[in-house]
Design a protein around this motif. Structure first.
Motif, short mmCIF file in Angstrom:
data_model
loop_
_atom_site.label_atom_id
_atom_site.label_comp_id
_atom_site.label_asym_id
_atom_site.label_seq_id
_atom_site.Cartn_x
_atom_site.Cartn_y
_atom_site.Cartn_z
N TRP A 1 -4.23 0.73 -0.19
CA TRP A 1 -3.56 -0.36 0.51
C TRP A 1 -3.95 -0.40 1.98
CZ3 TRP A 1 -0.40 0.16 4.67
CH2 TRP A 1 0.16 1.41 4.90
N HIS A 2 -4.42 0.71 2.52
CA HIS A 2 -4.83 0.74 3.92
C HIS A 2 -5.98 -0.23 4.20
CE1 HIS A 2 -2.75 4.63 3.40
NE2 HIS A 2 -2.32 4.36 4.61
N ASP A 3 -6.74 -0.57 3.16
CA ASP A 3 -7.86 -1.50 3.32
C ASP A 3 -7.41 -2.95 3.43
OD1 ASP A 3 -9.66 0.61 3.21
OD2 ASP A 3 -9.97 0.42 1.05
N VAL A 4 -6.14 -3.22 3.13
CA VAL A 4 -5.62 -4.59 3.18
C VAL A 4 -4.31 -4.70 3.94
CG1 VAL A 4 -6.76 -5.28 1.03
CG2 VAL A 4 -4.42 -4.38 0.95
N VAL B 1 -2.26 -3.32 -4.19
CA VAL B 1 -2.70 -4.67 -3.83
C VAL B 1 -4.13 -4.70 -3.30
CG1 VAL B 1 -0.37 -5.55 -3.42
CG2 VAL B 1 -1.61 -4.42 -1.55
N SER B 2 -4.89 -3.64 -3.57
CA SER B 2 -6.25 -3.58 -3.05
C SER B 2 -7.25 -3.32 -4.16
CB SER B 2 -6.37 -2.46 -2.01
OG SER B 2 -7.70 -2.32 -1.58
N ARG B 3 -8.35 -4.06 -4.12
CA ARG B 3 -9.44 -3.85 -5.07
C ARG B 3 -10.05 -2.46 -4.89
NH1 ARG B 3 -9.87 -8.88 -7.02
NH2 ARG B 3 -9.64 -10.63 -5.61
N THR B 4 -9.89 -1.87 -3.72
CA THR B 4 -10.43 -0.54 -3.44
C THR B 4 -9.45 0.57 -3.84
OG1 THR B 4 -9.53 -0.39 -1.20
CG2 THR B 4 -11.71 -1.45 -1.45
N ARG B 5 -8.27 0.19 -4.25
CA ARG B 5 -7.19 1.11 -4.64
C ARG B 5 -6.53 1.82 -3.46
NH1 ARG B 5 -10.37 3.04 -9.76
NH2 ARG B 5 -9.68 1.41 -11.19
#
Length: 156
Positions: A103-106, A97-101
């Motif tokens: 999930w910790h970023d979101v 679910v993250s554009r950065t790949r």
């Protein structure tokens, strides 16, 4: 303590505003979760540590943490650290679910907008020059293999 007199209402409003933007149902305030969050916030502030509580001890309850300089941030500024993750979020099945790949970023943001989470309770504590905000969520979000915002997936 007067500084935080309207805290529950403001914290709930900040969460529900973000949930409205994500088109998920609003949450209700939980005094029980708030009491647990306050107890943990006090422990973090007093110890100077910044770490999540043991997941097993929370019994299906999610948790977001924030720490900053005591007295320097409003409730809305504290929460904005989590909501700023929205820019990296992409609808999908958790954890993808993250554009950065990562999930910790979101993860803070997705916990806030998790569609099956219905209650939130938060606590704030100050010590050692720091202020700590802990929010607890029931039931927990960020569940592997589950969609984040079904309406988002259907709209693609």
């Amino acid at each position: 303590m007067m500084r935080w007199a309207t805290t529950p209402e403001r914290l709930l409003a900040a969460h529900n505003m973000e949930r409205a933007m994500a088109r998920v149902q609003p949450m209700r305030w939980s005094s029980q979760l708030a009491a647990q969050a306050t107890q943990y916030a006090r422990w973090l502030a007093a110890s100077g540590r910044f770490q999540h509580s043991n997941r097993g001890s929370r019994g299906g309850i999610g948790e977001n943490l924030w720490m900053g300089t005591s007295g320097a941030f409003s409730i809305e500024q504290m929460i904005s650290g989590w909501t700023s993750e929205r820019r990296m979020f992409k609808p999908g099945t958790f954890p993808y679910v993250s554009r950065t790949r990562s999930w910790h970023d979101v993860g803070h943001y997705t916990q806030m907008i998790w569609p099956t989470t219905t209650t939130v309770g938060c606590g704030i504590a100050s010590a050692r020059g720091n202020e700590v905000l802990v929010c607890r969520y029931g039931p927990a979000g960020n569940v592997m293999g589950r969609p984040v915002g079904g309406w988002m997936l259907a709209a693609r």
